[in-house]
Design a protein around this motif. Sequence first.
Motif, mmCIF file in Angstrom:
data_model
loop_
_atom_site.group_PDB
_atom_site.id
_atom_site.type_symbol
_atom_site.label_atom_id
_atom_site.label_comp_id
_atom_site.label_asym_id
_atom_site.label_seq_id
_atom_site.Cartn_x
_atom_site.Cartn_y
_atom_site.Cartn_z
ATOM 1 N N LEU A 108 -43.901 50.261 -52.947
ATOM 2 C CA LEU A 108 -43.934 49.557 -51.662
ATOM 3 C C LEU A 108 -44.586 48.178 -51.793
ATOM 4 C CD1 LEU A 108 -44.867 52.484 -49.243
ATOM 5 C CD2 LEU A 108 -42.681 51.273 -49.352
ATOM 6 N N ALA A 109 -45.636 48.101 -52.595
ATOM 7 C CA ALA A 109 -46.325 46.812 -52.779
ATOM 8 C C ALA A 109 -45.410 45.792 -53.449
ATOM 9 C CB ALA A 109 -47.594 47.013 -53.592
ATOM 10 N N LYS A 111 -42.074 45.789 -53.519
ATOM 11 C CA LYS A 111 -40.983 45.443 -52.612
ATOM 12 C C LYS A 111 -41.492 44.545 -51.487
ATOM 13 C CE LYS A 111 -36.636 45.940 -51.482
ATOM 14 N NZ LYS A 111 -35.580 45.408 -52.335
ATOM 15 N N ARG A 112 -42.706 44.817 -51.021
ATOM 16 C CA ARG A 112 -43.288 44.008 -49.946
ATOM 17 C C ARG A 112 -43.466 42.558 -50.395
ATOM 18 N NH1 ARG A 112 -49.150 44.845 -47.085
ATOM 19 N NH2 ARG A 112 -48.776 43.441 -45.348
ATOM 20 N N SER A 113 -43.944 42.370 -51.628
ATOM 21 C CA SER A 113 -44.149 40.995 -52.114
ATOM 22 C C SER A 113 -42.816 40.249 -52.231
ATOM 23 C CB SER A 113 -44.900 40.989 -53.442
ATOM 24 O OG SER A 113 -44.105 41.538 -54.457
ATOM 25 N N SER A 116 -41.603 39.762 -48.279
ATOM 26 C CA SER A 116 -42.432 38.930 -47.397
ATOM 27 C C SER A 116 -42.092 37.445 -47.515
ATOM 28 C CB SER A 116 -43.916 39.171 -47.680
ATOM 29 O OG SER A 116 -44.209 38.849 -49.018
ATOM 30 N N LEU A 125 -40.054 44.023 -41.459
ATOM 31 C CA LEU A 125 -40.531 44.198 -42.836
ATOM 32 C C LEU A 125 -40.846 45.667 -43.098
ATOM 33 C CD1 LEU A 125 -41.471 42.922 -45.555
ATOM 34 C CD2 LEU A 125 -43.738 42.729 -44.526
ATOM 35 N N LYS A 126 -41.571 46.272 -42.167
ATOM 36 C CA LYS A 126 -41.932 47.687 -42.293
ATOM 37 C C LYS A 126 -40.681 48.561 -42.347
ATOM 38 C CE LYS A 126 -46.222 49.479 -40.693
ATOM 39 N NZ LYS A 126 -47.134 49.830 -39.640
ATOM 40 N N LEU A 129 -38.956 48.205 -45.704
ATOM 41 C CA LEU A 129 -39.730 48.921 -46.727
ATOM 42 C C LEU A 129 -39.496 50.425 -46.624
ATOM 43 C CD1 LEU A 129 -43.118 46.979 -46.635
ATOM 44 C CD2 LEU A 129 -41.504 47.057 -48.544
ATOM 45 N N LEU A 147 -47.035 53.385 -45.231
ATOM 46 C CA LEU A 147 -46.748 52.111 -44.551
ATOM 47 C C LEU A 147 -47.804 51.818 -43.485
ATOM 48 C CD1 LEU A 147 -42.871 52.075 -44.243
ATOM 49 C CD2 LEU A 147 -44.293 50.527 -45.584
ATOM 50 N N LEU A 150 -50.702 50.228 -45.187
ATOM 51 C CA LEU A 150 -50.484 48.911 -45.827
ATOM 52 C C LEU A 150 -51.034 47.768 -44.979
ATOM 53 C CD1 LEU A 150 -46.966 48.663 -47.527
ATOM 54 C CD2 LEU A 150 -49.180 48.328 -48.566
#
Length: 150
Positions: A108-109, A111-113, A116, A125-126, A129, A147, A150
């Motif tokens: 998740l981290a 993919k989030r980077s 974002s 975004l959530k 993810l 999530l 996060l």
Amino acid sequence: MDRLILQKAASYCAYQERTQDEVKQRLKKWNVWGDEADEIIAELISMNYLSEERFAKTYAGGKFRIKNWGRMKIRQELNRRGLSTYSIEKGMNEIADADYVAGLRELLAKKRSLLSKTETDPFKLKHKLARFALGKGYESELVWKELGEL
């Protein structure tokens, strides 16, 4: 039973872990059918070239560590390959709970980077993810719990 075919099948199994179905398909390609194929498979099992349990352990561990698959996707794939419930459970035991949650967090981290940079709306975004993690085969309760943190 043809010794040459048995040797060929043994080297096929020695190359990487296989399921009985995969070996059966290969034997069909070599024009080996019915009782003779069953005999060869039984011989491979007795010689320890073929083991459903070992396949399940290797497969589950590998898909989790290398491809970051979740338990649902791994279990579904093992099921599709015709493994017994016992073998599937043995394979699933290869994935420790702590490693599983840590793997999901890392996934998740990462993919989030990536997301974002393009997605500014935190709700969207959530959602993206969550969809990503669910597609990887992680359980929805766990995904939403992570999530939320996060």
